[in-house]
Write a protein that holds these residues in place. Structure first.
Motif, PDB file in Angstrom:
ATOM      1  N   ASP A  80      10.296  -1.142   3.617  1.00 49.15           N
ATOM      2  CA  ASP A  80      10.752   0.150   3.102  1.00 49.15           C
ATOM      3  C   ASP A  80       9.946   0.622   1.893  1.00 49.15           C
ATOM      4  N   ALA A  81       8.971  -0.197   1.455  1.00 50.88           N
ATOM      5  CA  ALA A  81       8.047   0.297   0.432  1.00 50.88           C
ATOM      6  C   ALA A  81       6.941   1.076   1.149  1.00 50.88           C
ATOM      7  N   ARG A  82       6.129   1.800   0.384  1.00 53.75           N
ATOM      8  CA  ARG A  82       4.993   2.519   0.985  1.00 53.75           C
ATOM      9  C   ARG A  82       3.748   1.667   0.827  1.00 53.75           C
ATOM     10  N   TRP A  83       2.954   1.579   1.899  1.00 50.24           N
ATOM     11  CA  TRP A  83       1.773   0.710   1.902  1.00 50.24           C
ATOM     12  C   TRP A  83       0.491   1.482   2.193  1.00 50.24           C
ATOM     13  N   HIS A  84      -0.523   1.224   1.382  1.00 54.27           N
ATOM     14  CA  HIS A  84      -1.868   1.756   1.603  1.00 54.27           C
ATOM     15  C   HIS A  84      -2.844   0.593   1.701  1.00 54.27           C
ATOM     16  N   PHE A  85      -3.882   0.776   2.485  1.00 54.80           N
ATOM     17  CA  PHE A  85      -4.931  -0.236   2.549  1.00 54.80           C
ATOM     18  C   PHE A  85      -6.090   0.206   1.661  1.00 54.80           C
ATOM     19  N   ILE A  86      -6.532  -0.682   0.754  1.00 53.83           N
ATOM     20  CA  ILE A  86      -7.577  -0.295  -0.199  1.00 53.83           C
ATOM     21  C   ILE A  86      -8.805  -1.207  -0.156  1.00 53.83           C
ATOM     22  N   GLY A  87      -8.839  -2.121   0.810  1.00 57.24           N
ATOM     23  CA  GLY A  87      -9.950  -3.070   0.860  1.00 57.24           C
ATOM     24  C   GLY A  87     -11.065  -2.614   1.773  1.00 57.24           C
ATOM     25  N   GLN A  88     -12.030  -3.486   1.971  1.00 56.03           N
ATOM     26  CA  GLN A  88     -13.093  -3.169   2.930  1.00 56.03           C
ATOM     27  C   GLN A  88     -12.552  -3.358   4.329  1.00 56.03           C
ATOM     28  N   LEU A  89     -12.670  -2.296   5.078  1.00 55.40           N
ATOM     29  CA  LEU A  89     -12.080  -2.274   6.405  1.00 55.40           C
ATOM     30  C   LEU A  89     -12.923  -3.098   7.369  1.00 55.40           C
ATOM     31  N   GLN A  90     -12.321  -4.141   7.901  1.00 56.86           N
ATOM     32  CA  GLN A  90     -13.025  -4.925   8.907  1.00 56.86           C
ATOM     33  C   GLN A  90     -12.547  -4.449  10.263  1.00 56.86           C
TER      34      GLN A  90
END
Ligand SMILES: *Cc1c(COP(=O)(O)O)cnc(C)c1O
Length: 222
Positions: A80-90
């Motif tokens: 229920d938290a909001r999630w973003h991806f901030i790493g190098q996308l593999q």
């Protein structure tokens, strides 16, 4: 060199969050911006999943993770938290990430575009990572290649992300942030993910709409 913060003290984290929020508001004020237009993303790569509850108690609700596997574990524990991806996308990880995140900050390769073409949906939203400092060793699309890269992206691009060189002088990031904002304007993009613990106030002054902050939120003796 990743330091892990564990045994976080809720009162300490809450005080850090309040301090960061007031510094964001002050920086927004200096730039005549609405502080509510700036989102505080907590970069949680340093924080074990067991400690995330402490961050949520402190009022944090938007989280960024660098590794797909960690994101999966943490988002499962806190759906229920909001999630973003901030790493190098593999590219191998794109399929599992897409349904779990609201935004991918860091699209910067042809293989990522290809995977997004396969696994993206009409809801998928991404930022393109730009390299305005001309650091050959870093991820990021050069300003010259940006238009063409965005045109080839098979999902919605709504902004840019940047990670200027590490520095002990926050002011050193200012020209990079200004350039990112200029590029976003040129390409008609509204969202700007820029600014970390070292330079988030400068980033806000230069137009950031999302700041990605880790260490200053977690530091301090319990
Ligand atoms: C870790 C990280 C941050 C936060 O850095 P701090 O210096 O801890 O504030 C921001 N963005 C990215 C991409 C990161 O990996």
């Amino acid at each position: 060199m990743t330091r892990t913060f564990s045994g976080l003290d809720p009162a300490r984290v809450a005080a850090n969050v309040a301090d960061v929020r007031s510094r964001i508001a002050a920086a927004a004020g200096r730039a005549n911006r609405d502080p509510d237009a700036i989102e505080l993303l907590a970069a949680v790569k340093y924080v074990p999943v067991e400690e995330l509850g402490t961050l949520r108690e402190a009022g944090l609700e938007l989280f960024g993770e660098n590794r797909a596997q960690e994101l999966e574990t943490k988002a499962e524990a806190h759906p229920d938290a909001r999630w973003h991806f901030i790493g190098q996308l593999q590219s191998r990880k794109v399929r599992q990430l897409v349904p779990r995140v609201e935004l991918i900050h860091s699209v910067a390769s042809d293989s990522a575009l290809k995977e997004l073409g396969r696994h993206g949906t009409p809801e998928t939203e991404v930022l393109v990572e730009v390299d305005v400092a001309g650091e050959a060793s870093k991820a990021g699309i050069t300003p010259e290649a940006l238009g063409e890269f965005i045109a080839r992206c098979p999902v919605r691009v709504t902004g840019l992300m940047a990670m200027p060189p590490a520095t002990s002088a926050p002011g050193a990031s200012r020209p990079h942030f200004a350039r990112v904002r200029e590029l976003a304007e040129e390409h008609g993009l509204a969202r700007l993910s820029m600014g970390t613990s070292q330079d988030f106030e400068i980033a806000v002054e230069e137009g950031a709409t999302i700041v990605r902050i880790g260490s200053v939120l977690f530091q301090g003796a319990g």
